[in-house]
Design an enzyme around this catalytic site. Structure first.
Site, short mmCIF file in Angstrom:
data_model
loop_
_atom_site.label_atom_id
_atom_site.label_comp_id
_atom_site.label_asym_id
_atom_site.label_seq_id
_atom_site.Cartn_x
_atom_site.Cartn_y
_atom_site.Cartn_z
N ILE A 1 -19.83 17.38 -4.43
CA ILE A 1 -21.23 18.12 -4.26
C ILE A 1 -20.77 19.78 -4.48
CG2 ILE A 1 -23.00 18.69 -2.58
CD1 ILE A 1 -22.08 15.91 -1.06
N ASP B 1 -5.37 25.97 0.70
CA ASP B 1 -5.60 24.90 1.61
C ASP B 1 -6.32 25.79 2.98
OD1 ASP B 1 -5.86 23.56 4.16
OD2 ASP B 1 -4.46 22.16 2.97
N ASN C 1 -7.76 18.30 9.35
CA ASN C 1 -8.26 18.96 8.20
C ASN C 1 -9.79 19.47 8.48
OD1 ASN C 1 -8.08 19.67 5.30
ND2 ASN C 1 -9.40 18.17 4.91
N SER D 1 -23.68 16.09 7.94
CA SER D 1 -24.11 14.70 7.45
C SER D 1 -25.13 13.79 8.40
CB SER D 1 -22.88 13.68 7.51
OG SER D 1 -23.09 12.35 7.34
N TYR E 1 -14.36 10.35 11.38
CA TYR E 1 -14.89 11.43 10.42
C TYR E 1 -16.28 11.90 11.02
CZ TYR E 1 -17.96 12.68 6.71
OH TYR E 1 -19.08 13.57 5.86
N LYS F 1 -17.88 15.82 12.05
CA LYS F 1 -18.95 16.60 11.47
C LYS F 1 -19.75 16.97 12.97
CE LYS F 1 -18.39 16.56 7.40
NZ LYS F 1 -18.19 17.81 6.57
N VAL G 1 -23.23 -7.07 -1.77
CA VAL G 1 -24.22 -6.37 -1.12
C VAL G 1 -23.98 -6.82 0.21
CG1 VAL G 1 -26.68 -6.28 -0.25
CG2 VAL G 1 -25.96 -6.59 -2.90
P1 NAD Z 1 -15.27 15.83 -2.17
O1 NAD Z 1 -13.88 15.04 -1.52
O2 NAD Z 1 -15.76 15.44 -3.72
O3 NAD Z 1 -15.07 17.44 -2.18
C1 NAD Z 1 -14.42 18.06 -0.87
C2 NAD Z 1 -13.19 18.88 -1.80
O4 NAD Z 1 -12.75 19.80 -0.57
C3 NAD Z 1 -12.31 18.30 -2.54
O5 NAD Z 1 -12.45 19.24 -3.85
C4 NAD Z 1 -11.15 18.48 -1.77
O6 NAD Z 1 -9.92 18.85 -2.67
C5 NAD Z 1 -11.41 19.65 -0.92
N1 NAD Z 1 -10.63 19.99 0.10
C6 NAD Z 1 -10.60 18.88 1.23
N2 NAD Z 1 -9.78 19.44 2.08
C7 NAD Z 1 -9.51 20.61 1.79
C8 NAD Z 1 -8.77 21.86 2.41
N3 NAD Z 1 -8.32 21.84 3.51
N4 NAD Z 1 -8.68 22.95 1.65
C9 NAD Z 1 -9.20 23.23 0.64
N5 NAD Z 1 -9.75 22.22 -0.06
C10 NAD Z 1 -10.10 21.13 0.58
O7 NAD Z 1 -16.46 15.62 -1.14
P2 NAD Z 1 -18.07 15.76 -1.34
O8 NAD Z 1 -18.53 14.31 -1.65
O9 NAD Z 1 -18.29 16.81 -2.47
O10 NAD Z 1 -18.37 16.37 -0.03
C11 NAD Z 1 -18.32 17.91 0.44
C12 NAD Z 1 -18.78 18.07 1.80
O11 NAD Z 1 -20.06 17.07 2.15
C13 NAD Z 1 -17.83 17.26 2.72
O12 NAD Z 1 -17.74 18.25 3.89
C14 NAD Z 1 -18.16 15.87 3.31
O13 NAD Z 1 -18.04 15.46 4.66
C15 NAD Z 1 -19.86 16.17 3.22
N6 NAD Z 1 -20.61 15.18 3.23
C16 NAD Z 1 -20.61 14.30 2.01
C17 NAD Z 1 -21.41 13.36 1.94
C18 NAD Z 1 -21.24 12.49 0.64
O14 NAD Z 1 -21.62 11.09 0.93
N7 NAD Z 1 -20.63 12.79 -0.40
C19 NAD Z 1 -22.59 12.93 3.01
C20 NAD Z 1 -22.73 13.87 3.87
C21 NAD Z 1 -21.54 14.84 4.13
C1 WQD Z 2 -24.66 2.72 1.45
C2 WQD Z 2 -25.20 1.33 1.43
C3 WQD Z 2 -23.82 -0.26 2.39
C4 WQD Z 2 -20.88 -0.58 -0.78
C5 WQD Z 2 -21.59 6.82 4.04
C6 WQD Z 2 -21.01 7.52 5.14
C7 WQD Z 2 -22.01 8.79 5.75
C8 WQD Z 2 -22.18 9.70 4.63
C9 WQD Z 2 -22.48 8.93 3.35
C10 WQD Z 2 -20.82 11.51 4.63
C11 WQD Z 2 -24.78 0.51 2.85
C12 WQD Z 2 -24.14 -0.60 1.06
C13 WQD Z 2 -22.13 -0.20 0.06
C14 WQD Z 2 -20.62 -2.04 -1.35
C15 WQD Z 2 -22.91 -2.33 -0.36
N1 WQD Z 2 -20.92 10.35 3.89
N2 WQD Z 2 -22.97 -1.09 0.26
N3 WQD Z 2 -21.89 -2.58 -1.10
O1 WQD Z 2 -22.61 3.90 4.56
O2 WQD Z 2 -24.83 4.96 4.01
O3 WQD Z 2 -22.68 6.41 4.40
O4 WQD Z 2 -21.68 7.91 3.00
O5 WQD Z 2 -21.13 12.15 5.62
O6 WQD Z 2 -21.23 9.39 6.84
O7 WQD Z 2 -20.73 6.74 6.17
O8 WQD Z 2 -23.11 5.04 2.51
O9 WQD Z 2 -22.44 4.47 -0.14
O10 WQD Z 2 -20.98 3.45 1.65
O11 WQD Z 2 -23.30 2.68 1.62
O12 WQD Z 2 -23.95 -2.93 0.01
O13 WQD Z 2 -19.80 -2.26 -1.88
O14 WQD Z 2 -24.75 0.46 0.28
O15 WQD Z 2 -23.66 -1.30 3.28
O16 WQD Z 2 -25.92 0.13 3.34
P1 WQD Z 2 -23.21 5.00 3.92
P2 WQD Z 2 -22.32 4.12 1.03
#
Ligand code: NAD
Ligand code: WQD
Length: 339
Positions: free
Chosen positions: A13, A59, A101, A126, A151, A155, A220
């Site tokens: 992101i 970091d 972290n 999240s 995790y 948050k 699924v």
């Molecule tokens: P990502 O792992 O692709 O990106 C996180 C980045 O942070 C990575 O490049 C990693 O190297 C870096 N990082 C981790 N710890 C670090 C530290 N201590 N110092 C410096 N760099 C560090 O993850 P993402 O999917 O891009 O997620 C970004 C943020 O959004 C996270 O905080 C995650 O919890 C939150 N988030 C993600 C999702 C999702 O589904 N992807 C959903 C909700 C919230």
């Molecule tokens: C999506 C749907 C699974 C894989 C996670 C974190 C949440 C947030 C977003 C960061 C679910 C189904 C998945 C597979 C499947 N991240 N699935 N077969 O669980 O909504 O959320 O990511 O904050 O905190 O928990 O995302 O992509 O894992 O799953 O059927 O092989 O797909 O059951 O319904 P989820 P996901």
């Protein structure tokens, strides 16, 4: 051009947000330790933008190194804090790694921000903070619940830390926490995207890897839920739309009257089931997709999707890309990765 520090800016992101910040006329400065990303993302960003983005390999839990970045960069107008670990299953097995972290990283950043009089922060939260919601869609007023993983707890606690900082009135730091639903997709250039390490836990990378022949078939996780087709319902939001919300959040914080702590849901407002995603992927990729029905995955929320009225009205947030377009961009990115 105002500098915005983007921690975790080399991640999924973060990298898309770096682009949108640059498109909006900001100078993004990446801080990343590359614990879950690869330095080649910087090449992708440079290719899209036509110039290099400054990146400090640091970091966020290292106060001295972070201070050095603030000193070197000088005037920083705001920070977007993505840097965190995010693998739910791993957090259950190694909670200390996650508390260290995700919480020490935030606290250290806040201390360095205060020392340098940097006041504007956008925080990656999240929808996991809502747990299993009693009513759908979830608004920002929907009560948060006990987290179902370490995790998720990081948050929740991080949001509470930010609320306490705001309530004290002593630090001058203002935060917008964006509660993301399920980010998917990749930039249209397919030069940046999600880089899952190992077997993906998330649905969409698993689907694209299966279509690419890396995985045999998708399972699924359950079709016996109380949802229209029995499979889980989520709110899948395109990462570029999500990235743009960070730019508007930074702009909101820059206004003198902005409040000290606010949260916004960032999703599409539409619930899609796992089977909907599979069907939309078949359309997007133009080929049949191999999946089977399996048992439920422990800890899954049956259904959650966002009410995005607040973000729409107050951040001007809108989604411009449909589920099928989002999946098409994920597929294009997967094909690019295979080259
Ligand atoms: P990502 O792992 O692709 O990106 C996180 C980045 O942070 C990575 O490049 C990693 O190297 C870096 N990082 C981790 N710890 C670090 C530290 N201590 N110092 C410096 N760099 C560090 O993850 P993402 O999917 O891009 O997620 C970004 C943020 O959004 C996270 O905080 C995650 O919890 C939150 N988030 C993600 C999702 C999702 O589904 N992807 C959903 C909700 C919230
Ligand atoms: C999506 C749907 C699974 C894989 C996670 C974190 C949440 C947030 C977003 C960061 C679910 C189904 C998945 C597979 C499947 N991240 N699935 N077969 O669980 O909504 O959320 O990511 O904050 O905190 O928990 O995302 O992509 O894992 O799953 O059927 O092989 O797909 O059951 O319904 P989820 P996901």
């Amino acid at each position: 051009m105002q500098k915005i520090l983007v921690t975790g800016g080399a991640g999924y992101i973060g990298s898309h947000t770096v682009l949108e910040l640059a498109n909006a006329g900001y100078t993004p400065i990446i801080v990343d330790n590359f614990s879950n990303s690869e330095e080649r993302v910087l090449q992708g960003l440079a290719q899209i933008l036509g110039h290099v983005v400054v990146c400090h390999k640091v970091d966020c839990t290292d106060a001295a190194a972070l201070q050095e970045v603030f000193s070197q960069e000088g005037d920083i107008a705001g920070v977007i804090h993505f840097a965190a670990f995010k693998a739910v299953g791993e957090s259950v097995a190694e909670p200390l790694k996650y508390y260290q972290n995700n919480m020490a990283g935030l606290v250290t950043l806040l201390q360095v921000m205060e020392a340098n009089k940097v006041q504007n922060l956008v925080f990656s939260s999240s929808c996991t903070v809502y747990g299993v919601p009693e009513k759908l869609p979830v608004t920002e007023e929907t009560p948060t619940q006990k987290a179902n993983s370490p995790y998720g707890n990081t948050k929740k606690i991080d949001e509470e830390i930010l609320q306490d900082i705001a309530a004290s009135g002593n630090y001058g730091i203002k935060t917008i926490a964006l509660r993301y639903f399920n980010p998917i997709g990749a930039h249209e250039s397919a030069l940046i995207g999600e880089l899952p390490l190992g077997v993906p836990n998330n649905l969409v990378p698993f689907i694209t890897q299966t279509a690419a022949g890396i995985r045999e078939s998708l399972t699924v996780f359950g079709t016996d839920y109380d949802t229209p087709d029995g499979s889980n319902v989520r709110d899948y939001v395109h990462v570029v739309d999500l990235a743009k919300a960070h730019v508007t959040a930074i702009q909101r914080l820059e206004k003198p009257a902005s409040v000290a702590f606010e949260v916004f849901n960032i999703g599409t407002g539409q619930g899609s089931s796992v089977l909907d995603v599979v069907k939309a992927f078949e359309k997007a990729s133009g080929k049949p997709f191999n999946y089977k029905i399996g048992p439920r995955r422990a800890g899954d929320v049956p259904a959650i999707y966002a009410d995005v009225t607040k973000a729409t009205q107050e951040l001007g947030f809108k989604t411009s890309l449909s589920l099928e377009e989002s999946l098409a961009s994920s597929w294009k990115w997967q094909q690019q990765l295979m080259k």
